[in-house]
Write a protein that holds these residues in place. Structure first.
Motif, mmCIF file in Angstrom:
data_model
loop_
_atom_site.group_PDB
_atom_site.id
_atom_site.type_symbol
_atom_site.label_atom_id
_atom_site.label_comp_id
_atom_site.label_asym_id
_atom_site.label_seq_id
_atom_site.Cartn_x
_atom_site.Cartn_y
_atom_site.Cartn_z
ATOM 1 N N VAL A 1 52.902 27.060 167.977
ATOM 2 C CA VAL A 1 53.377 27.727 169.194
ATOM 3 C C VAL A 1 54.296 28.864 168.761
ATOM 4 C CG1 VAL A 1 54.671 27.432 171.340
ATOM 5 C CG2 VAL A 1 53.279 25.550 170.429
ATOM 6 N N GLN B 1 58.177 36.259 168.252
ATOM 7 C CA GLN B 1 56.757 36.439 167.921
ATOM 8 C C GLN B 1 55.948 36.767 169.176
ATOM 9 O OE1 GLN B 1 56.333 32.556 165.981
ATOM 10 N NE2 GLN B 1 55.494 33.562 164.182
ATOM 11 N N GLY C 1 58.765 35.068 155.924
ATOM 12 C CA GLY C 1 58.613 33.763 156.562
ATOM 13 C C GLY C 1 58.896 33.756 158.055
ATOM 14 N N GLY D 1 56.887 34.733 160.282
ATOM 15 C CA GLY D 1 55.657 34.517 161.039
ATOM 16 C C GLY D 1 54.940 35.802 161.441
ATOM 17 N N LYS D 2 55.024 36.817 160.584
ATOM 18 C CA LYS D 2 54.314 38.071 160.866
ATOM 19 C C LYS D 2 52.805 37.859 160.865
ATOM 20 C CE LYS D 2 56.344 40.171 157.334
ATOM 21 N NZ LYS D 2 57.370 39.180 156.939
ATOM 22 N N THR D 3 52.342 37.136 159.828
ATOM 23 C CA THR D 3 50.900 36.912 159.714
ATOM 24 C C THR D 3 50.400 36.165 160.950
ATOM 25 O OG1 THR D 3 51.328 36.676 157.365
ATOM 26 C CG2 THR D 3 49.121 36.123 158.116
ATOM 27 N N GLU D 4 51.193 35.224 161.403
ATOM 28 C CA GLU D 4 50.841 34.462 162.593
ATOM 29 C C GLU D 4 50.691 35.405 163.795
ATOM 30 O OE1 GLU D 4 50.199 31.191 162.239
ATOM 31 O OE2 GLU D 4 49.435 31.491 164.273
ATOM 32 N N ARG E 1 43.304 31.954 154.658
ATOM 33 C CA ARG E 1 44.106 31.729 155.860
ATOM 34 C C ARG E 1 43.380 32.241 157.099
ATOM 35 N NH1 ARG E 1 50.428 33.166 156.619
ATOM 36 N NH2 ARG E 1 50.610 32.391 158.756
HETATM 37 P P1 ADP Z 1 55.287 36.012 157.161
HETATM 38 O O1 ADP Z 1 53.911 36.627 157.252
HETATM 39 O O2 ADP Z 1 56.283 36.695 158.027
HETATM 40 O O3 ADP Z 1 55.793 35.800 155.777
HETATM 41 P P2 ADP Z 1 53.898 33.634 158.036
HETATM 42 O O4 ADP Z 1 53.119 34.095 159.210
HETATM 43 O O5 ADP Z 1 53.172 33.465 156.753
HETATM 44 O O6 ADP Z 1 55.169 34.571 157.807
HETATM 45 O O7 ADP Z 1 54.651 32.297 158.426
HETATM 46 C C1 ADP Z 1 55.399 31.529 157.504
HETATM 47 C C2 ADP Z 1 55.084 30.055 157.700
HETATM 48 O O8 ADP Z 1 55.544 29.630 158.975
HETATM 49 C C3 ADP Z 1 53.604 29.766 157.663
HETATM 50 O O9 ADP Z 1 53.402 28.548 157.033
HETATM 51 C C4 ADP Z 1 53.229 29.678 159.133
HETATM 52 O O10 ADP Z 1 52.108 28.862 159.338
HETATM 53 C C5 ADP Z 1 54.475 29.131 159.759
HETATM 54 N N1 ADP Z 1 54.678 29.589 161.139
HETATM 55 C C6 ADP Z 1 54.504 30.850 161.608
HETATM 56 N N2 ADP Z 1 54.833 30.913 162.923
HETATM 57 C C7 ADP Z 1 55.221 29.682 163.278
HETATM 58 C C8 ADP Z 1 55.708 29.101 164.504
HETATM 59 N N3 ADP Z 1 55.841 29.836 165.607
HETATM 60 N N4 ADP Z 1 56.021 27.788 164.493
HETATM 61 C C9 ADP Z 1 55.904 27.053 163.371
HETATM 62 N N5 ADP Z 1 55.466 27.528 162.200
HETATM 63 C C10 ADP Z 1 55.141 28.821 162.137
#
Ligand code: ADP
Ligand code: ZN
Ligand code: ZN
Length: 744
Positions: free
Chosen positions: A210, A215, A239, A241-244, A276
């Motif tokens: 979520v 985000q 960390g 959650g940019k990729t997310e 991923r």
């Molecule tokens: P970034 O690209 O900014 O380094 P990621 O998207 O890789 O960050 O996210 C870092 C970690 O946190 C990953 O394991 C991802 O699955 C997890 N994550 C991302 N968004 C969330 C969220 N909203 N809640 C829980 N975990 C998350």
């Protein structure tokens, strides 16, 4: 009555892969014009000099400034459809003008190697096997004396939509059995285009988390940009959650049948990104990078240009991949210097992608935890939409950064007592330590104790690096290698010793101190083999306790959940760099490496070893963070009239001879100076800091201006001058570097 011409022009302008800033006029033969509708972006064979060349049509004309008798005709047409679509032709022409680079070279750069070599832009074909009506009706027991045919027939009977050759091989069936069945009329064969993307039946396995408030807001802003040109800077700490966020955006675009180009800075990151995305997106994804064979690259290129692949993940050169229905370009780790090509056609993939998106009226998403000063300046000036993520996703915490004052301390193999203690504690808790040292090899210098001789490169003005394991002396600037020696060539003494430390030395010296702990080194030397990086990351994930030692390769985007301690061996490297970007790079590296700590549930800790704990930049970075550091840095750049507030062009020249490059630029300056407007500041020519590299003596001339237009005028004037001058004096080579990242 005259037949209508499908190509109503007598002349075509053709780009050829030659170092000339011009297109070449050719006559279009009548027979060709009658039969084919020629278009820009199609390849043609043309006579050139004494031989023939492959070229790409750029435009057509009714007249030519050349005399009819001087013009030759196109020999043959290679493509029935453009291999470079209009959109990319326009981008190439823009890039040739902007980077002052020969158009032919730019256009050929945009093509995959196999198309440059003249291969057909077609999918390879493979056999597909189908059961016939007779084959479906037959009693399979009739084939009991031919078990291989029986197996084959059974399999195709079960696949009424046919089976690819690939599927046949995976099941271990015999093509010969298929041929026998074909003779009996029980199966038939068809040649089909090989596009693996067509076979994808994905299964979404992972449940997405979520999104948090930041985000969600970022995602909504980006989704609002669909269908128009806009640039978003997703500035989120490591960390966060940019990729997310971009996975969510991608899902939406894919549902609208759009394609997304995702650029990553390094090949090492492509498998991880691919996996991923594959786990989350129910669609066809292809990779594009230089570690693939020409055929694999062409296949990926065709899948993208035909629209079969919805997501294209690639490194720098992917900026030129055609895509039938591109909906967005994402540039991950946008600050990374590897997006800029450092030789030949010196383009910046990020800037090119932005231009491309503008032409296509689509959005660009730039993502980074440490945005480049260029992008931050654009965000501050509201040209980019600035989206900030300042919280770590999930339960992860931002690691604390602590400076370790090295002054007056006794170091053990380059480590302070405090760092060693912290390592012990971390490993005792069965967690991982990451040691960052941006210097590969065993030691940067080999010296003679008796006479002071230092091993240096024969071709460059630099010292050779000692690589003990490979038993070599290695030049990190020109790649020259020699066997490691044990006797001084000057005085024959055997008292040779190394000065300084590289990753290989740290690895060797730590293993007796931490006997049962796996030590994994990650640098260019340890990851040379094709699958080495994947194997190393696997090992990192397998073990709980481990020491990872690495160069900047480790700083990029990797996710190591059990790393809780990061030690930066030498935070001062780059602090007093001659390049005005030295501090920016150091801060980005430190922040990125620090970001590897505590990415999962356990909190992280970062130790920075420094002799300058009170240096303003280091202090600001540790206490206030990258954003504040960057804002300070930007005001400094403004005060000093440096990029990104001023625009810069570097003219580079090099020659085997000590003086010629310098002389050429001096002469140019003298001749052109009267024509150079006041608002251009010109510095040089001056010699590069490493004057001689790979046997070439290097000189530079820097041009700076607050406005691009006069800068481009002067650059054009200089390139024309240099093109003329080097025709007589071809021992000097020159290059134009627009928006240079390296200025020394
Ligand atoms: P970034 O690209 O900014 O380094 P990621 O998207 O890789 O960050 O996210 C870092 C970690 O946190 C990953 O394991 C991802 O699955 C997890 N994550 C991302 N968004 C969330 C969220 N909203 N809640 C829980 N975990 C998350
Ligand atoms: Zn000696
Ligand atoms: Zn060298």
């Amino acid at each position: 009555m005259q037949e209508a011409l499908l190509t109503p022009y007598p002349y075509a302008q053709v780009a050829l892969p030659v170092p000339m800033r011009t297109l070449f006029d050719y006559k279009i033969p009548k027979a060709m014009a009658l039969r084919h509708a020629l278009q820009p972006g199609m390849r043609v064979k043309v006579p050139f000099g004494k031989g023939s060349r492959l070229g790409v049509i750029v435009s057509f004309s009714q007249t030519s400034e050349w005399d009819e008798s001087q013009l030759k005709s196109l020999t043959s047409l290679k493509d029935e459809a453009p291999v470079i679509p209009a959109e990319l032709m326009a981008l190439s022409e823009w890039a040739a003008r902007y980077y002052h680079h020969p158009i032919g070279d730019v256009i050929f750069h945009a093509l995959p190697v196999s198309l440059r070599k003249g291969e057909n832009a077609e999918f390879r074909t493979e056999n597909w096997w189908f059961v016939t009506e007779a084959g479906q009706a037959i009693d399979i027991e009739l084939l009991s004396r031919a078990p291989r045919q029986q197996d084959f027939l059974k399999a195709v009977q079960q696949h009424p939509n046919g089976m690819s050759q690939n599927a046949i091989s995976i099941l271990g069936l015999m093509p010969n059995a298929g041929k026998s069945l074909e003779e009996k009329g029980l199966v038939r064969r068809e040649q089909r285009a090989f596009n693996t993307a067509g076979e994808k039946h994905s299964h979404q396995t992972q449940v997405p988390p979520v999104l948090n408030r930041e985000q969600t807001m970022a995602m909504e802003e980006i989704l609002d940009m669909r269908n128009r040109f806009a640039v978003a800077l997703l500035d989120g700490i490591t960390g966060s959650g940019k990729t997310e966020v971009f996975l969510r955006v991608m899902e939406k675009l894919i549902a609208e049948d759009k394609q997304i180009l995702v650029m990553v800075p390094e090949i090492g990151l492509t498998p991880q990104t691919f996996k991923r995305f594959e786990n989350r997106l129910n669609t066809n994804i292809v990779l594009m990078h230089s570690n693939m064979t020409d055929r694999e690259r062409l296949d990926a290129w065709l899948l993208s240009s035909s629209g079969h692949a919805k997501v294209i993940i690639g490194t720098r050169s992917a900026a030129f991949v055609p895509a039938a229905n591109l909906g967005m370009i994402i540039i991950d780790e946008e600050h990374d210097a590897s997006y800029k090509q450092h030789e030949g056609f010196r383009y910046h993939a990020r800037d090119l992608a932005i231009k491309r998106a503008q032409n296509l009226s689509i959005p660009v998403l730039l993502a980074s935890a440490t945005p480049s000063f260029e992008s931050l300046a654009n965000a501050l000036q509201k040209r980019f939409t600035w989206l900030k993520l300042r919280q770590r996703a999930g339960n992860a915490h931002i690691p604390e950064m602590e400076r370790v004052d090295l002054r007056g301390q006794t170091l053990v193999h380059g480590f302070s007592e405090q760092a060693l203690q912290a390592m012990k504690r971390c490993l005792d808790q069965r967690e991982q330590v990451l040691i960052f040292l941006n210097r590969r090899g065993y030691a940067p210098t080999l010296m003679c104790h008796d006479c002071g001789w230092i091993a240096s490169c024969d071709h460059c003005d630099v010292n050779l690096t000692v690589h003990k394991r490979a038993n070599k002396l290695h030049c990190h600037h020109c790649d020259a290698q020699k066997a490691l020696i044990h006797t001084c060539p000057e005085c024959q003494s055997t008292e040779l010793f190394t000065v300084g430390e590289g990753t290989e030395q740290i690895e060797t010296q730590l293993s007796p101190l931490f006997k049962d702990v796996p030590i994994l080194r990650i640098d260019r030397d340890s990851t040379q083999r094709k699958s080495a990086m994947t194997q190393l990351t696997q090992k990192i994930h397998e073990h709980d306790q481990a020491i990872l030692i690495g160069t900047q390769m480790l700083a990029k985007g990797h996710h190591f959940p059990n790393v809780t301690l990061v030690i930066i061996m030498d935070a001062d490297a780059g602090l007093f760099s001659a390049d005005f970007r030295g501090m920016e790079r150091t801060a980005q590296l430190i922040t990125q490496v620090a970001g590897r700590a505590g990415r999962a549930k356990k909190p992280g800790h970062v130790l920075l070893q420094t002799y300058h704990p009170d240096h303003a930049a280091i202090e600001c970075l540790c206490t206030l963070g990258y954003e504040q550091f960057a804002l300070n840095g930007l005001s400094e750049r403004k005060a000093l009239s440096l990029p990104p507030f001023y625009h810069q062009v570097l003219i580079r020249a090099e020659s085997g001879n000590e003086q010629e490059a310098m002389q050429l630029l001096t002469k140019m300056r003298l001749e052109l100076e009267p024509h150079i407007p006041q608002d251009i500041s010109m510095v040089g020519p001056y010699t590069a800091i490493i004057v001689r590299k790979a046997g070439q003596h290097r000189a530079l001339l820097s041009l700076k201006s607050s406005h691009r237009a006069p800068l481009h005028q002067v650059t054009a004037m200089m390139t024309t001058w240099l093109e003329q001058a080097t025709r007589q004096q071809h021992k000097v080579r020159y290059a134009v570097d627009v928006d240079p990242l390296e200025t020394y």
